[in-house]
Design a protein around this motif. Structure first.
Motif, PDB file in Angstrom:
ATOM      1  N   VAL A  28       0.865  -1.177   0.000  1.00  0.00           N
ATOM      2  CA  VAL A  28       0.000   0.000   0.000  1.00  0.00           C
ATOM      3  C   VAL A  28       0.898   1.222   0.000  1.00  0.00           C
ATOM      4  CG1 VAL A  28      -1.861   1.242   1.156  1.00  0.00           C
ATOM      5  CG2 VAL A  28      -1.780  -1.251   1.277  1.00  0.00           C
ATOM      6  N   HIS A  29       0.887   1.986  -1.088  1.00  0.00           N
ATOM      7  CA  HIS A  29       1.841   3.058  -1.306  1.00  0.00           C
ATOM      8  C   HIS A  29       1.168   4.422  -1.222  1.00  0.00           C
ATOM      9  CE1 HIS A  29       4.696   0.003  -2.626  1.00  0.00           C
ATOM     10  NE2 HIS A  29       3.732  -0.504  -3.378  1.00  0.00           N
ATOM     11  N   ALA A  30       1.495   5.181  -0.183  1.00  0.00           N
ATOM     12  CA  ALA A  30       0.981   6.536   0.013  1.00  0.00           C
ATOM     13  C   ALA A  30       1.923   7.508  -0.694  1.00  0.00           C
ATOM     14  CB  ALA A  30       0.891   6.862   1.497  1.00  0.00           C
ATOM     15  N   LEU A  31       1.390   8.255  -1.652  1.00  0.00           N
ATOM     16  CA  LEU A  31       2.244   9.093  -2.497  1.00  0.00           C
ATOM     17  C   LEU A  31       2.075  10.593  -2.265  1.00  0.00           C
ATOM     18  CD1 LEU A  31       1.941   7.069  -5.823  1.00  0.00           C
ATOM     19  CD2 LEU A  31       3.847   7.086  -4.212  1.00  0.00           C
ATOM     20  N   ASP A  32       1.119  10.995  -1.452  1.00  0.00           N
ATOM     21  CA  ASP A  32       0.963  12.422  -1.146  1.00  0.00           C
ATOM     22  C   ASP A  32       1.894  12.778   0.002  1.00  0.00           C
ATOM     23  OD1 ASP A  32       0.213  15.014  -0.676  1.00  0.00           O
ATOM     24  OD2 ASP A  32      -1.822  14.555  -0.013  1.00  0.00           O
ATOM     25  N   THR A  33       2.947  13.534  -0.307  1.00  0.00           N
ATOM     26  CA  THR A  33       3.892  13.949   0.728  1.00  0.00           C
ATOM     27  C   THR A  33       3.890  15.464   0.918  1.00  0.00           C
ATOM     28  OG1 THR A  33       5.646  13.771  -0.955  1.00  0.00           O
ATOM     29  CG2 THR A  33       5.391  11.923   0.569  1.00  0.00           C
ATOM     30  N   GLY A  34       2.768  16.101   0.596  1.00  0.00           N
ATOM     31  CA  GLY A  34       2.523  17.469   1.042  1.00  0.00           C
ATOM     32  C   GLY A  34       3.263  18.556   0.305  1.00  0.00           C
ATOM     33  N   CYS A  35       3.447  18.422  -1.010  1.00  0.00           N
ATOM     34  CA  CYS A  35       4.142  19.481  -1.754  1.00  0.00           C
ATOM     35  C   CYS A  35       3.446  20.829  -1.581  1.00  0.00           C
ATOM     36  CB  CYS A  35       4.227  19.114  -3.241  1.00  0.00           C
ATOM     37  SG  CYS A  35       5.101  20.329  -4.253  1.00  0.00           S
ATOM     38  N   VAL A  36       2.119  20.838  -1.659  1.00  0.00           N
ATOM     39  CA  VAL A  36       1.388  22.097  -1.590  1.00  0.00           C
ATOM     40  C   VAL A  36       1.497  22.743  -0.208  1.00  0.00           C
ATOM     41  CG1 VAL A  36      -0.895  21.262  -0.858  1.00  0.00           C
ATOM     42  CG2 VAL A  36      -0.735  23.175  -2.461  1.00  0.00           C
ATOM     43  N   TRP A  37       1.917  21.965   0.784  1.00  0.00           N
ATOM     44  CA  TRP A  37       2.107  22.497   2.143  1.00  0.00           C
ATOM     45  C   TRP A  37       3.574  22.832   2.404  1.00  0.00           C
ATOM     46  CZ3 TRP A  37      -2.462  23.737   3.418  1.00  0.00           C
ATOM     47  CH2 TRP A  37      -3.551  22.916   3.123  1.00  0.00           C
ATOM     48  N   GLY A  38       4.381  22.891   1.340  1.00  0.00           N
ATOM     49  CA  GLY A  38       5.774  23.274   1.505  1.00  0.00           C
ATOM     50  C   GLY A  38       6.709  22.110   1.737  1.00  0.00           C
ATOM     51  N   ARG A  39       6.219  20.880   1.523  1.00  0.00           N
ATOM     52  CA  ARG A  39       7.086  19.721   1.721  1.00  0.00           C
ATOM     53  C   ARG A  39       7.528  19.194   0.347  1.00  0.00           C
ATOM     54  NH1 ARG A  39       3.035  18.003   5.454  1.00  0.00           N
ATOM     55  NH2 ARG A  39       3.069  15.845   4.732  1.00  0.00           N
ATOM     56  N   GLU A  40       7.269  17.954   0.014  1.00  0.00           N
ATOM     57  CA  GLU A  40       7.820  17.359  -1.197  1.00  0.00           C
ATOM     58  C   GLU A  40       6.731  16.859  -2.137  1.00  0.00           C
ATOM     59  OE1 GLU A  40      10.369  14.272   0.359  1.00  0.00           O
ATOM     60  OE2 GLU A  40      12.122  15.577   0.212  1.00  0.00           O
ATOM     61  N   LEU A  41       7.067  16.843  -3.423  1.00  0.00           N
ATOM     62  CA  LEU A  41       6.297  16.138  -4.425  1.00  0.00           C
ATOM     63  C   LEU A  41       7.033  14.834  -4.703  1.00  0.00           C
ATOM     64  CD1 LEU A  41       3.846  16.244  -6.378  1.00  0.00           C
ATOM     65  CD2 LEU A  41       5.390  17.219  -8.087  1.00  0.00           C
ATOM     66  N   THR A  42       6.322  13.715  -4.576  1.00  0.00           N
ATOM     67  CA  THR A  42       6.956  12.401  -4.635  1.00  0.00           C
ATOM     68  C   THR A  42       6.379  11.565  -5.769  1.00  0.00           C
ATOM     69  OG1 THR A  42       7.511  12.373  -2.289  1.00  0.00           O
ATOM     70  CG2 THR A  42       7.319  10.233  -3.371  1.00  0.00           C
ATOM     71  N   MET A  43       7.270  10.796  -6.402  1.00  0.00           N
ATOM     72  CA  MET A  43       6.907   9.944  -7.522  1.00  0.00           C
ATOM     73  C   MET A  43       7.591   8.590  -7.339  1.00  0.00           C
ATOM     74  SD  MET A  43       7.186  11.208 -11.465  1.00  0.00           S
ATOM     75  CE  MET A  43       8.980  11.253 -11.528  1.00  0.00           C
ATOM     76  N   MET A  44       6.884   7.507  -7.676  1.00  0.00           N
ATOM     77  CA  MET A  44       7.454   6.175  -7.558  1.00  0.00           C
ATOM     78  C   MET A  44       7.523   5.526  -8.932  1.00  0.00           C
ATOM     79  SD  MET A  44       6.366   2.954  -5.131  1.00  0.00           S
ATOM     80  CE  MET A  44       4.932   2.438  -6.081  1.00  0.00           C
ATOM     81  N   ARG A  45       8.673   4.979  -9.290  1.00  0.00           N
ATOM     82  CA  ARG A  45       8.792   4.212 -10.525  1.00  0.00           C
ATOM     83  C   ARG A  45       8.265   2.806 -10.252  1.00  0.00           C
ATOM     84  NH1 ARG A  45      14.455   4.871 -12.746  1.00  0.00           N
ATOM     85  NH2 ARG A  45      15.008   3.400 -11.116  1.00  0.00           N
ATOM     86  N   LEU A  46       7.238   2.434 -10.968  1.00  0.00           N
ATOM     87  CA  LEU A  46       6.541   1.201 -10.651  1.00  0.00           C
ATOM     88  C   LEU A  46       7.350  -0.048 -10.981  1.00  0.00           C
ATOM     89  CD1 LEU A  46       2.852   2.040 -11.634  1.00  0.00           C
ATOM     90  CD2 LEU A  46       4.072   2.429  -9.483  1.00  0.00           C
ATOM     91  N   GLN A  47       8.277   0.058 -11.908  1.00  0.00           N
ATOM     92  CA  GLN A  47       9.073  -1.108 -12.268  1.00  0.00           C
ATOM     93  C   GLN A  47       9.946  -1.614 -11.115  1.00  0.00           C
ATOM     94  OE1 GLN A  47       8.427   1.335 -14.377  1.00  0.00           O
ATOM     95  NE2 GLN A  47       7.590   0.297 -16.165  1.00  0.00           N
ATOM     96  N   ASP A  48      10.431  -0.694 -10.261  1.00  0.00           N
ATOM     97  CA  ASP A  48      11.322  -1.127  -9.179  1.00  0.00           C
ATOM     98  C   ASP A  48      11.024  -0.445  -7.842  1.00  0.00           C
ATOM     99  OD1 ASP A  48      12.165   1.438  -9.709  1.00  0.00           O
ATOM    100  OD2 ASP A  48      14.193   0.900 -10.327  1.00  0.00           O
ATOM    101  N   HIS A  49       9.951   0.352  -7.780  1.00  0.00           N
ATOM    102  CA  HIS A  49       9.510   1.023  -6.553  1.00  0.00           C
ATOM    103  C   HIS A  49      10.493   2.072  -6.054  1.00  0.00           C
ATOM    104  CE1 HIS A  49       6.458  -2.351  -5.278  1.00  0.00           C
ATOM    105  NE2 HIS A  49       6.253  -1.875  -6.501  1.00  0.00           N
ATOM    106  N   LYS A  50      11.392   2.532  -6.909  1.00  0.00           N
ATOM    107  CA  LYS A  50      12.298   3.599  -6.501  1.00  0.00           C
ATOM    108  C   LYS A  50      11.538   4.910  -6.399  1.00  0.00           C
ATOM    109  CE  LYS A  50      16.660   5.934  -7.548  1.00  0.00           C
ATOM    110  NZ  LYS A  50      17.861   5.979  -8.414  1.00  0.00           N
ATOM    111  N   LEU A  51      11.813   5.675  -5.329  1.00  0.00           N
ATOM    112  CA  LEU A  51      11.130   6.955  -5.089  1.00  0.00           C
ATOM    113  C   LEU A  51      11.998   8.117  -5.554  1.00  0.00           C
ATOM    114  CD1 LEU A  51       9.733   6.281  -1.517  1.00  0.00           C
ATOM    115  CD2 LEU A  51       8.425   6.300  -3.642  1.00  0.00           C
ATOM    116  N   PHE A  52      11.330   9.144  -6.083  1.00  0.00           N
ATOM    117  CA  PHE A  52      11.970  10.389  -6.490  1.00  0.00           C
ATOM    118  C   PHE A  52      11.160  11.536  -5.900  1.00  0.00           C
ATOM    119  CE2 PHE A  52      12.481   7.173  -9.728  1.00  0.00           C
ATOM    120  CZ  PHE A  52      13.824   7.210 -10.054  1.00  0.00           C
ATOM    121  N   SER A  53      11.848  12.523  -5.347  1.00  0.00           N
ATOM    122  CA  SER A  53      11.157  13.648  -4.725  1.00  0.00           C
ATOM    123  C   SER A  53      11.870  14.955  -5.011  1.00  0.00           C
ATOM    124  CB  SER A  53      11.071  13.447  -3.194  1.00  0.00           C
ATOM    125  OG  SER A  53      10.331  12.298  -2.864  1.00  0.00           O
ATOM    126  N   VAL A  54      11.080  16.044  -5.058  1.00  0.00           N
ATOM    127  CA  VAL A  54      11.646  17.395  -5.093  1.00  0.00           C
ATOM    128  C   VAL A  54      10.904  18.223  -4.065  1.00  0.00           C
ATOM    129  CG1 VAL A  54      12.357  17.293  -7.515  1.00  0.00           C
ATOM    130  CG2 VAL A  54      10.087  18.176  -6.949  1.00  0.00           C
TER     131      VAL A  54
END
Length: 274
Positions: free
Chosen positions: A248-274
């Motif tokens: 169960v993958h929670a992907l909302d990490t609060g970018c609009v609240w000044g935190r991060e925008l997060t993305m997961m590559r589904l092929q290997d579950h690697k996370l990327f954030s800015v």
């Protein structure tokens, strides 16, 4: 080709483009799955919608509660008390707003597909908020399709006008009409806490430790991950991406609240954030 699932963008267009640039995202070759709440609260809802529309089949979108609220605003279906609660003036005044609204209105509330990755073929269900305890995968997709048909149909304004409200609080197969569609919509786009029978509490928006008595996060009850399917969702920034459940993958990490925008590559579950 890579498939990425991204958390709630909410009009944060510059972080979106920065994140996609960081992974060298190529429309036409790569895919971007969006868990809903594409717009509102952030500063660039119009640019966000235009970009996702313009990359065509490279974007797979499910609707969130903020996306539905935009549709209700545009089609003049909101209760008067909610008309001022948005940051969508630029989008609503845009010359192509009608095209964007029509594009969004034809998006689903749930998306199910498989991806070939490093772990073999993996099955995913993407929804904005969650799934109730009593729904398996086929039931979730069938109930979602009921709302999708209402949104695409000739009486879609009637649905948008009646979708607001916290009742009923529990699913019954005997529900009909606006109550049935509202219940489905609340499960898939607004749910955080429920009890073992699927009764909702929509008033609490904080983290897991704020669960009301007798309630737990919906993903502690769901049965879909027992069917060889992983769930992707957003909506709950207070989780900060943590569910303590492997599939169960929670992907909302609060970018609009000044935190991060997060993305997961589904092929290997690697996370990327800015």
């Amino acid at each position: 080709m890579a498939t990425y699932a991204i958390g709630d963008i909410q009009g944060c267009y510059k972080p979106l483009r920065k994140l996609l640039k960081a992974v060298a995202f190529q429309p036409g070759a790569d895919e971007l799955w969006c868990v809903g709440d594409l717009i509102n609260r952030g500063p660039k809802s119009l640019d966000t919608l235009r970009y996702l529309r313009d990359i065509g089949d490279s974007a797979t979108v499910v609707l969130g509660n903020h996306d539905l609220h935009f549709l209700a605003l545009y089609y003049e279906c909101t209760p008067d008390t909610l008309n001022g609660r948005h940051t969508l003036d630029e989008l609503l005044a845009a010359p192509d707003c009608n095209e964007l609204a029509d594009w969004l209105r034809h998006k689903p509330l749930a998306h199910h597909d498989s991806v070939l990755g490093s772990r073999g073929v993996q099955n995913y269900l993407m929804v904005h908020a969650g799934t109730p305890p009593q729904w398996d995968l086929p039931t979730t997709l069938a109930r979602s399709a009921e709302v999708e048909a209402a949104l695409k149909g000739p009486d879609f304004r009637k649905f948008l006008n009646k979708m607001y409200g916290n009742k009923p609080t529990r699913w019954k197969e005997s529900l009909t009409g606006r109550k049935r569609l509202r219940m489905i919509t609340n499960y898939l786009t607004r749910m955080r806490f429920c009890d073992a029978g699927g009764k909702l509490d929509l008033t609490i928006k904080e983290g897991i430790n704020q669960a009301p008595d007798g309630y737990r996060p919906w993903f502690e009850f769901e049965q879909i991950t027992n069917e060889d399917t992983s769930i992707l969702f957003g909506h709950w920034a207070a989780l900060d991406g943590v569910t303590q459940r492997e599939r169960v993958h929670a992907l909302d990490t609060g970018c609009v609240w000044g935190r991060e925008l997060t993305m997961m590559r589904l092929q290997d579950h690697k996370l990327f954030s800015v």
